[in-house]
Design a protein around this motif. Structure first.
Motif, PDB file in Angstrom:
ATOM      1  N   GLU A   1       0.791  -1.231   0.000  1.00  0.00           N
ATOM      2  CA  GLU A   1       0.000   0.000   0.000  1.00  0.00           C
ATOM      3  C   GLU A   1       0.823   1.280   0.000  1.00  0.00           C
ATOM      4  OE1 GLU A   1      -3.280  -0.159   2.708  1.00  0.00           O
ATOM      5  OE2 GLU A   1      -3.334  -2.340   2.583  1.00  0.00           O
ATOM      6  N   GLY A   2       2.112   1.164   0.230  1.00  0.00           N
ATOM      7  CA  GLY A   2       2.943   2.348   0.306  1.00  0.00           C
ATOM      8  C   GLY A   2       3.625   2.658  -1.013  1.00  0.00           C
ATOM      9  N   ASN A   3       4.495   3.636  -0.954  1.00  0.00           N
ATOM     10  CA  ASN A   3       5.310   3.984  -2.118  1.00  0.00           C
ATOM     11  C   ASN A   3       6.781   3.811  -1.740  1.00  0.00           C
ATOM     12  OD1 ASN A   3       6.216   6.402  -0.788  1.00  0.00           O
ATOM     13  ND2 ASN A   3       4.327   7.413  -1.411  1.00  0.00           N
ATOM     14  N   LEU A   4       7.672   4.110  -2.645  1.00  0.00           N
ATOM     15  CA  LEU A   4       9.098   3.893  -2.383  1.00  0.00           C
ATOM     16  C   LEU A   4       9.595   4.710  -1.198  1.00  0.00           C
ATOM     17  CD1 LEU A   4      10.490   3.708  -6.019  1.00  0.00           C
ATOM     18  CD2 LEU A   4      10.141   1.830  -4.415  1.00  0.00           C
ATOM     19  N   GLU A   5       9.063   5.892  -1.017  1.00  0.00           N
ATOM     20  CA  GLU A   5       9.462   6.719   0.134  1.00  0.00           C
ATOM     21  C   GLU A   5       9.044   6.067   1.446  1.00  0.00           C
ATOM     22  OE1 GLU A   5      11.257   9.884   2.145  1.00  0.00           O
ATOM     23  OE2 GLU A   5      11.462   9.152   0.099  1.00  0.00           O
ATOM     24  N   HIS A   6       7.848   5.482   1.478  1.00  0.00           N
ATOM     25  CA  HIS A   6       7.418   4.758   2.681  1.00  0.00           C
ATOM     26  C   HIS A   6       8.367   3.606   2.972  1.00  0.00           C
ATOM     27  CE1 HIS A   6       3.199   6.291   1.630  1.00  0.00           C
ATOM     28  NE2 HIS A   6       3.542   6.894   2.755  1.00  0.00           N
TER      29      HIS A   6
ATOM     30  N   ARG B   1      11.692   4.830   4.361  1.00  0.00           N
ATOM     31  CA  ARG B   1      11.621   5.383   5.708  1.00  0.00           C
ATOM     32  C   ARG B   1      11.262   4.356   6.782  1.00  0.00           C
ATOM     33  NH1 ARG B   1       8.029  10.633   5.068  1.00  0.00           N
ATOM     34  NH2 ARG B   1       8.554  10.931   7.252  1.00  0.00           N
ATOM     35  N   ILE B   2      10.488   3.345   6.431  1.00  0.00           N
ATOM     36  CA  ILE B   2       9.946   2.440   7.441  1.00  0.00           C
ATOM     37  C   ILE B   2      10.682   1.102   7.511  1.00  0.00           C
ATOM     38  CG2 ILE B   2       7.891   1.133   8.116  1.00  0.00           C
ATOM     39  CD1 ILE B   2       6.217   3.423   6.858  1.00  0.00           C
ATOM     40  N   VAL B   3      11.043   0.537   6.375  1.00  0.00           N
ATOM     41  CA  VAL B   3      11.559  -0.838   6.331  1.00  0.00           C
ATOM     42  C   VAL B   3      13.083  -0.839   6.162  1.00  0.00           C
ATOM     43  CG1 VAL B   3      11.437  -3.060   5.144  1.00  0.00           C
ATOM     44  CG2 VAL B   3       9.396  -1.605   5.282  1.00  0.00           C
ATOM     45  N   PRO B   4      13.816  -1.348   7.147  1.00  0.00           N
ATOM     46  CA  PRO B   4      15.266  -1.470   6.968  1.00  0.00           C
ATOM     47  C   PRO B   4      15.579  -2.437   5.818  1.00  0.00           C
ATOM     48  CG  PRO B   4      14.644  -1.797   9.279  1.00  0.00           C
ATOM     49  CD  PRO B   4      13.379  -1.782   8.474  1.00  0.00           C
ATOM     50  N   THR B   5      16.578  -2.100   5.036  1.00  0.00           N
ATOM     51  CA  THR B   5      16.933  -2.918   3.873  1.00  0.00           C
ATOM     52  C   THR B   5      17.195  -4.361   4.271  1.00  0.00           C
ATOM     53  OG1 THR B   5      17.855  -0.982   2.784  1.00  0.00           O
ATOM     54  CG2 THR B   5      18.531  -3.124   1.934  1.00  0.00           C
ATOM     55  N   ARG B   6      17.929  -4.560   5.334  1.00  0.00           N
ATOM     56  CA  ARG B   6      18.256  -5.922   5.781  1.00  0.00           C
ATOM     57  C   ARG B   6      16.982  -6.697   6.094  1.00  0.00           C
ATOM     58  NH1 ARG B   6      22.240  -9.136   7.291  1.00  0.00           N
ATOM     59  NH2 ARG B   6      23.896  -7.623   7.075  1.00  0.00           N
ATOM     60  N   ALA B   7      16.024  -6.062   6.752  1.00  0.00           N
ATOM     61  CA  ALA B   7      14.758  -6.734   7.085  1.00  0.00           C
ATOM     62  C   ALA B   7      13.992  -7.095   5.818  1.00  0.00           C
ATOM     63  CB  ALA B   7      13.906  -5.855   7.990  1.00  0.00           C
ATOM     64  N   LEU B   8      13.982  -6.197   4.843  1.00  0.00           N
ATOM     65  CA  LEU B   8      13.297  -6.475   3.584  1.00  0.00           C
ATOM     66  C   LEU B   8      13.898  -7.710   2.910  1.00  0.00           C
ATOM     67  CD1 LEU B   8      11.336  -5.790   1.281  1.00  0.00           C
ATOM     68  CD2 LEU B   8      13.061  -4.198   0.414  1.00  0.00           C
TER      69      LEU B   8
ATOM     70  N   PHE C   1       7.183  -7.464  -8.653  1.00  0.00           N
ATOM     71  CA  PHE C   1       7.963  -6.223  -8.645  1.00  0.00           C
ATOM     72  C   PHE C   1       9.042  -6.257  -7.569  1.00  0.00           C
ATOM     73  CE2 PHE C   1       8.816  -2.079  -6.807  1.00  0.00           C
ATOM     74  CZ  PHE C   1       9.336  -1.422  -7.900  1.00  0.00           C
ATOM     75  N   TRP C   2       8.627  -6.539  -6.331  1.00  0.00           N
ATOM     76  CA  TRP C   2       9.575  -6.479  -5.219  1.00  0.00           C
ATOM     77  C   TRP C   2      10.602  -7.602  -5.261  1.00  0.00           C
ATOM     78  CZ3 TRP C   2      10.812  -2.339  -2.879  1.00  0.00           C
ATOM     79  CH2 TRP C   2       9.898  -1.294  -2.824  1.00  0.00           C
ATOM     80  N   GLU C   3      10.282  -8.713  -5.901  1.00  0.00           N
ATOM     81  CA  GLU C   3      11.251  -9.789  -6.078  1.00  0.00           C
ATOM     82  C   GLU C   3      12.451  -9.290  -6.882  1.00  0.00           C
ATOM     83  OE1 GLU C   3       9.627 -13.310  -8.053  1.00  0.00           O
ATOM     84  OE2 GLU C   3       9.670 -14.241  -6.074  1.00  0.00           O
ATOM     85  N   LEU C   4      12.178  -8.502  -7.912  1.00  0.00           N
ATOM     86  CA  LEU C   4      13.260  -7.927  -8.712  1.00  0.00           C
ATOM     87  C   LEU C   4      14.130  -6.996  -7.868  1.00  0.00           C
ATOM     88  CD1 LEU C   4      11.259  -7.081 -11.959  1.00  0.00           C
ATOM     89  CD2 LEU C   4      12.908  -8.945 -11.641  1.00  0.00           C
ATOM     90  N   VAL C   5      13.503  -6.176  -7.059  1.00  0.00           N
ATOM     91  CA  VAL C   5      14.236  -5.245  -6.195  1.00  0.00           C
ATOM     92  C   VAL C   5      15.076  -6.013  -5.177  1.00  0.00           C
ATOM     93  CG1 VAL C   5      13.993  -3.415  -4.462  1.00  0.00           C
ATOM     94  CG2 VAL C   5      12.511  -3.427  -6.486  1.00  0.00           C
ATOM     95  N   VAL C   6      14.469  -6.989  -4.518  1.00  0.00           N
ATOM     96  CA  VAL C   6      15.173  -7.757  -3.484  1.00  0.00           C
ATOM     97  C   VAL C   6      16.320  -8.562  -4.095  1.00  0.00           C
ATOM     98  CG1 VAL C   6      14.918  -9.635  -1.811  1.00  0.00           C
ATOM     99  CG2 VAL C   6      13.248  -7.777  -1.872  1.00  0.00           C
ATOM    100  N   ASP C   7      16.109  -9.151  -5.257  1.00  0.00           N
ATOM    101  CA  ASP C   7      17.192  -9.875  -5.925  1.00  0.00           C
ATOM    102  C   ASP C   7      18.380  -8.954  -6.191  1.00  0.00           C
ATOM    103  OD1 ASP C   7      15.846 -12.281  -5.879  1.00  0.00           O
ATOM    104  OD2 ASP C   7      15.185 -12.165  -7.969  1.00  0.00           O
ATOM    105  N   ARG C   8      18.099  -7.759  -6.635  1.00  0.00           N
ATOM    106  CA  ARG C   8      19.162  -6.785  -6.899  1.00  0.00           C
ATOM    107  C   ARG C   8      19.866  -6.393  -5.600  1.00  0.00           C
ATOM    108  NH1 ARG C   8      20.280  -3.477 -11.460  1.00  0.00           N
ATOM    109  NH2 ARG C   8      19.223  -5.200 -12.468  1.00  0.00           N
TER     110      ARG C   8
END
Length: 87
Positions: free
Chosen positions: A40-45, A48-55, A71-78
């Motif tokens: 439900e959020g955007n990239l700024e959310h 600001r909220i989710v630490p990269t390591r936790a993601l 979408f997020w699978e591509l981001v997390v893989d990178r």
């Protein structure tokens, strides 16, 4: 990058957490919080909220709609390629 003297609370993001207690600190490592922010959020959310390591560490256990997961699978893989964070 901004520095904060207090953790974010649900009240800081009413557009995401309208149904939760406004004065409670957000646990950005909680899988339910991460999933809601990704859905439900955007990239700024996310920034600001989710630490990269936790993601990266929690991504595989998140319950997400197919389009959001793709979408997020591509981001997390990178992110996994760029950082020393295990899959």
């Amino acid at each position: 990058m901004e520095t904060r003297d207090r953790p974010y609370t649900y009240g800081d993001f009413p557009e995401l957490f309208w149904d939760l207690q406004k004065d409670v600190a957000i646990d950005g490592t909680d899988p339910l919080v991460i999933a809601r922010v990704l859905r439900e959020g955007n990239l700024e959310h996310v920034r600001r909220i989710v630490p990269t390591r936790a993601l990266v560490e929690r991504f595989d256990e998140l319950v997400l709609p197919r389009n959001v997961r793709i979408f997020w699978e591509l981001v997390v893989d990178r992110l996994r390629q760029r950082a020393d964070i295990p899959a």
